[in-house]
Structure formats: structure tokens, C-alpha cells
Motif scaffolding. Structure first.
Motif, PDB file in Angstrom:
ATOM      1  N   PRO A 216       0.804  -1.226   0.000  1.00  0.00           N
ATOM      2  CA  PRO A 216       0.000   0.000   0.000  1.00  0.00           C
ATOM      3  C   PRO A 216       0.840   1.280   0.000  1.00  0.00           C
ATOM      4  O   PRO A 216       2.028   1.275   0.344  1.00  0.00           O
ATOM      5  N   VAL A 217       0.168   2.351  -0.378  1.00  0.00           N
ATOM      6  CA  VAL A 217       0.808   3.673  -0.501  1.00  0.00           C
ATOM      7  C   VAL A 217       1.596   4.048   0.754  1.00  0.00           C
ATOM      8  O   VAL A 217       2.664   4.674   0.662  1.00  0.00           O
ATOM      9  N   ALA A 218       1.118   3.638   1.922  1.00  0.00           N
ATOM     10  CA  ALA A 218       1.827   3.987   3.171  1.00  0.00           C
ATOM     11  C   ALA A 218       3.263   3.466   3.136  1.00  0.00           C
ATOM     12  O   ALA A 218       4.171   4.105   3.691  1.00  0.00           O
ATOM     13  N   GLU A 219       3.484   2.333   2.495  1.00  0.00           N
ATOM     14  CA  GLU A 219       4.843   1.773   2.405  1.00  0.00           C
ATOM     15  C   GLU A 219       5.725   2.692   1.558  1.00  0.00           C
ATOM     16  O   GLU A 219       6.896   2.921   1.866  1.00  0.00           O
ATOM     17  N   SER A 220       5.150   3.201   0.473  1.00  0.00           N
ATOM     18  CA  SER A 220       5.916   4.094  -0.402  1.00  0.00           C
ATOM     19  C   SER A 220       6.206   5.414   0.298  1.00  0.00           C
ATOM     20  O   SER A 220       7.293   5.975   0.165  1.00  0.00           O
ATOM     21  N   ARG A 221       5.228   5.905   1.036  1.00  0.00           N
ATOM     22  CA  ARG A 221       5.448   7.168   1.774  1.00  0.00           C
ATOM     23  C   ARG A 221       6.573   6.983   2.792  1.00  0.00           C
ATOM     24  O   ARG A 221       7.423   7.862   2.964  1.00  0.00           O
ATOM     25  N   ALA A 222       6.592   5.841   3.454  1.00  0.00           N
ATOM     26  CA  ALA A 222       7.635   5.587   4.462  1.00  0.00           C
ATOM     27  C   ALA A 222       9.009   5.543   3.785  1.00  0.00           C
ATOM     28  O   ALA A 222       9.992   6.101   4.293  1.00  0.00           O
ATOM     29  N   MET A 223       9.081   4.908   2.612  1.00  0.00           N
ATOM     30  CA  MET A 223      10.375   4.858   1.899  1.00  0.00           C
ATOM     31  C   MET A 223      10.784   6.266   1.476  1.00  0.00           C
ATOM     32  O   MET A 223      11.953   6.650   1.564  1.00  0.00           O
ATOM     33  N   HIS A 224       9.795   7.019   1.002  1.00  0.00           N
ATOM     34  CA  HIS A 224      10.055   8.394   0.552  1.00  0.00           C
ATOM     35  C   HIS A 224      10.644   9.230   1.694  1.00  0.00           C
ATOM     36  O   HIS A 224      11.610   9.978   1.500  1.00  0.00           O
ATOM     37  N   HIS A 225      10.078   9.082   2.894  1.00  0.00           N
ATOM     38  CA  HIS A 225      10.585   9.859   4.030  1.00  0.00           C
ATOM     39  C   HIS A 225      11.990   9.421   4.425  1.00  0.00           C
ATOM     40  O   HIS A 225      12.802  10.227   4.871  1.00  0.00           O
ATOM     41  N   ALA A 226      12.293   8.151   4.245  1.00  0.00           N
ATOM     42  CA  ALA A 226      13.585   7.627   4.717  1.00  0.00           C
ATOM     43  C   ALA A 226      14.706   7.792   3.689  1.00  0.00           C
ATOM     44  O   ALA A 226      15.878   7.725   4.052  1.00  0.00           O
ATOM     45  N   ILE A 227      14.344   7.966   2.406  1.00  0.00           N
ATOM     46  CA  ILE A 227      15.394   8.107   1.374  1.00  0.00           C
ATOM     47  C   ILE A 227      15.524   9.591   1.044  1.00  0.00           C
ATOM     48  O   ILE A 227      14.649  10.187   0.408  1.00  0.00           O
ATOM     49  N   SER A 228      16.624  10.147   1.458  1.00  0.00           N
ATOM     50  CA  SER A 228      16.825  11.585   1.315  1.00  0.00           C
ATOM     51  C   SER A 228      16.768  11.999  -0.159  1.00  0.00           C
ATOM     52  O   SER A 228      17.421  11.378  -1.011  1.00  0.00           O
ATOM     53  N   GLY A 229      15.989  13.031  -0.447  1.00  0.00           N
ATOM     54  CA  GLY A 229      15.910  13.576  -1.802  1.00  0.00           C
ATOM     55  C   GLY A 229      15.088  12.749  -2.771  1.00  0.00           C
ATOM     56  O   GLY A 229      15.037  13.062  -3.961  1.00  0.00           O
ATOM     57  N   SER A 230      14.443  11.681  -2.292  1.00  0.00           N
ATOM     58  CA  SER A 230      13.667  10.827  -3.209  1.00  0.00           C
ATOM     59  C   SER A 230      12.410  11.558  -3.669  1.00  0.00           C
ATOM     60  O   SER A 230      11.944  12.504  -3.035  1.00  0.00           O
ATOM     61  N   HIS A 231      11.869  11.046  -4.778  1.00  0.00           N
ATOM     62  CA  HIS A 231      10.678  11.648  -5.361  1.00  0.00           C
ATOM     63  C   HIS A 231       9.576  10.588  -5.370  1.00  0.00           C
ATOM     64  O   HIS A 231       9.820   9.446  -5.783  1.00  0.00           O
ATOM     65  N   LEU A 232       8.386  10.938  -4.912  1.00  0.00           N
ATOM     66  CA  LEU A 232       7.276   9.974  -4.841  1.00  0.00           C
ATOM     67  C   LEU A 232       6.183  10.368  -5.821  1.00  0.00           C
ATOM     68  O   LEU A 232       5.757  11.530  -5.844  1.00  0.00           O
ATOM     69  N   GLU A 233       5.725   9.403  -6.616  1.00  0.00           N
ATOM     70  CA  GLU A 233       4.600   9.639  -7.527  1.00  0.00           C
ATOM     71  C   GLU A 233       3.542   8.569  -7.280  1.00  0.00           C
ATOM     72  O   GLU A 233       3.851   7.364  -7.331  1.00  0.00           O
ATOM     73  N   LEU A 234       2.308   9.009  -7.047  1.00  0.00           N
ATOM     74  CA  LEU A 234       1.199   8.070  -6.889  1.00  0.00           C
ATOM     75  C   LEU A 234       0.376   8.078  -8.171  1.00  0.00           C
ATOM     76  O   LEU A 234       0.069   9.151  -8.693  1.00  0.00           O
ATOM     77  N   LEU A 235       0.060   6.887  -8.669  1.00  0.00           N
ATOM     78  CA  LEU A 235      -0.708   6.806  -9.911  1.00  0.00           C
ATOM     79  C   LEU A 235      -2.165   6.475  -9.582  1.00  0.00           C
ATOM     80  O   LEU A 235      -2.471   5.403  -9.041  1.00  0.00           O
ATOM     81  N   ALA A 236      -3.054   7.406  -9.929  1.00  0.00           N
ATOM     82  CA  ALA A 236      -4.469   7.247  -9.599  1.00  0.00           C
ATOM     83  C   ALA A 236      -5.084   6.102 -10.399  1.00  0.00           C
ATOM     84  O   ALA A 236      -4.804   5.935 -11.587  1.00  0.00           O
ATOM     85  N   GLY A 237      -5.892   5.297  -9.727  1.00  0.00           N
ATOM     86  CA  GLY A 237      -6.622   4.236 -10.408  1.00  0.00           C
ATOM     87  C   GLY A 237      -5.775   3.030 -10.764  1.00  0.00           C
ATOM     88  O   GLY A 237      -6.197   2.190 -11.561  1.00  0.00           O
TER      89      GLY A 237
END
Ligand code: MLT
Length: 264
Positions: A216-237
Motif C-alpha cells: 500500500p501507498v503507506a509503504e511508499s510514503r515511508a520509503m520516501h521519508h527515509a530516502i533523502s531527496g527521493s521523489h514519490l509519484e502516486l498513480l491514480a486508479g
């Protein structure tokens, strides 16, 4: 094509020229997972999609691990003359990307983490892997595919694109039982990659379908917060195979990231 690497024949697609981008499929897929990306990226890149050990056209040989899959990819890079690569992985492909980073980080130009997570399996998750191993041995890959399929694609895809659900099932059903059982044991026993996240200091793109229920998206958000300078994109649908479910949106996001890398 087939390449001899790490002592096995490995199936592999290799398209275009430019910055090498190696894309690792998830479980229990094969390299055709990346069919929409192979010719769909608007960036000057060479896109390489291998079959992981035991899947597609790649041979299997006994037990494996995320480290072993990662070393296979390093050996494949040697065979293809690739020095530094952009490494992308979806779900299990992401777990392998973490292992590759730990073992071969000098080769990594950038990371693309798609619908994946850093954590190891919970006790319940490990027990489910054992159940699936027994199921595969008794009833074959189709039984595993049918167990996993409902979570593989998002609600929108299941409602609007039953053709994609069917083609994903066909891919999963064809996975050789030996590859499936070896991968399930490797998934069960994989280490926690959470401590790895803060060591990542290359450009990192994280992509996740907003209807992904497996990672789930929460896993990606957690990785995003922990990887400095990373970029997160969520794809709708999109669900767990976001590159298959929203190929144009996925390719757009990935192409922008790769174009930026090539212009640096
Ligand atoms: C995958 O898509 O690779 C799997 O869902 C990963 C997993 O089961 O942890």
C-alpha cells in the motif's frame, strides 16, 4: 534473447541505446511485465528487462535469495557490458534492488522503486509463504495465481479492464513451479531493508498505484521519508502492477526522471 550469466541461461529483452535502465519484474511474473516500458520511454535510454532466475526463459537451480537474484543481475550486466545502471524493480524486483544496492552500489546510477516495500515479512506473512509453497507443490502455479490475482490489480482495473486481469493471470499461471517455490522461500526469508533506506544517496524515484493493496501507498510514503531527496509519484486508479495498469502515466513519470538524469 538468452544470455549466459551466473552459470544459467537468462531470458532478457534489450531495447534502445543510451543510459542503461534495468527493470526487474515482481512475483510471479516474467519480463513481459515491462512490455509497455520497453518501447514506451521518451528518454535516451537502453532498456533491459531480464527474467529472474526460475521465471520466463531463465533457468532455475535450487534455492535462491534476494542476494542471489541481485548477483545474477550483476553478472548479467557484466555480460552485457553495462557498468553503471539505473535499476528499477516492481515489488519483489524492488526487494532485489535493495539487495543489489547493498552488494553492488558502485554500479547504481539511480533507483526506481515501484509498488514495493522495505520491510521483511511478518510472522503471518511467513506462514502464508509456506502455505503458498505447499499449494504450488500440490496444485501448481495456477493455484498460486488464483490466490494472488485479486490483490494484484486495482479495483478500477478489475472493473474497467478485465482483459488486463486475464493477461496478468496468464503470465502468473505460466510461472514454473520450481521458480515459484524457490522465490516464495526467498521472499519469506528476505531481510528487513529498512536500515538500507538511509544509506541510499543516488537519485530515487518511488512510484505506487493508489489502489495497491499488496504494497500500500503507506509503504511508499515511508520509503520516501527515509530516502533523502527521493521523489514519490502516486498513480491514480492503479493497483500493484501500476506500470501495466496505467502505462502512459507510468512512462511519463519514469521518462521525466530518466531525462533529468541524462541531462545532468
Ligand atoms: C510481488 O508482486 O512481487 C509480490 O507481491 C511481492 C510479495 O509477495 O511480497
Amino acid at each position: 534473447m538468452t544470455v549466459l550469466a551466473a552459470g544459467i541461461a537468462m531470458g532478457c529483452d534489450d531495447v534502445g541505446s543510451g543510459l542503461p535502465v534495468v527493470l526487474l519484474h515482481g512475483f510471479p511474473h516474467h519480463r513481459a511485465l515491462w512490455a509497455s516500458q520497453l518501447n514506451g520511454l521518451a528518454a535516451p535510454v537502453r532498456t533491459i528487462a531480464p527474467d529472474l532466475r526460475g521465471f520466463g526463459e531463465s533457468e532455475s537451480s535450487g534455492p535462491t535469495s534476494m542476494d542471489r537474484y541481485a548477483d545474477d543481475i550483476a553478472a548479467l550486466c557484466d555480460q552485457l557490458g553495462l557498468d553503471k545502471i539505473v535499476l528499477g524493480g516492481l515489488s519483489m524486483g524492488g526487494y532485489i534492488a535493495f539487495a543489489f544496492w547493498r552488494r553492488h552500489r558502485a554500479r547504481v546510477r539511480a533507483l526506481v522503486l515501484c509498488d514495493t516495500r522495505a520491510g521483511a515479512d511478518s510472522e503471518a506473512g511467513r506462514a502464508t509463504r509456506d502455505e503458498l509453497i505447499a499449494l504450488a507443490e500440490r496444485d501448481g502455479s495456477a493455484a498460486v495465481a488464483d490466490r494472488m490475482l485479486p490483490g494484484m490489480l486495482g479495483r478500477t482495473t478489475r472493473e474497467k479492464h478485465p482483459d488486463l486481469v486475464e493477461s496478468m493471470r496468464e503470465m502468473m499461471v505460466r510461472a514454473p513451479v520450481a521458480g515459484v517455490t524457490a522465490a516464495l522461500a526467498a521472499l519469506r526469508d528476505r531481510p528487513d531493508s529498512t536500515p538500507t533506506l538511509s544509506t541510499i544517496d543516488v537519485p530515487t524515484l518511488i512510484i505506487c498505484g493508489d489502489e495497491d493493496v499488496l504494497t500500500p501507498v503507506a509503504e511508499s510514503r515511508a520509503m520516501h521519508h527515509a530516502i533523502s531527496g527521493s521523489h514519490l509519484e502516486l498513480l491514480a486508479g492503479a493497483g500493484h502492477v501500476s506500470n501495466v495498469e496505467r502505462p502512459a502515466a507510468f512512462n511519463h513519470v519514469l521518462s521525466e526522471f530518466l531525462t533529468q538524469l541524462t541531462s545532468e
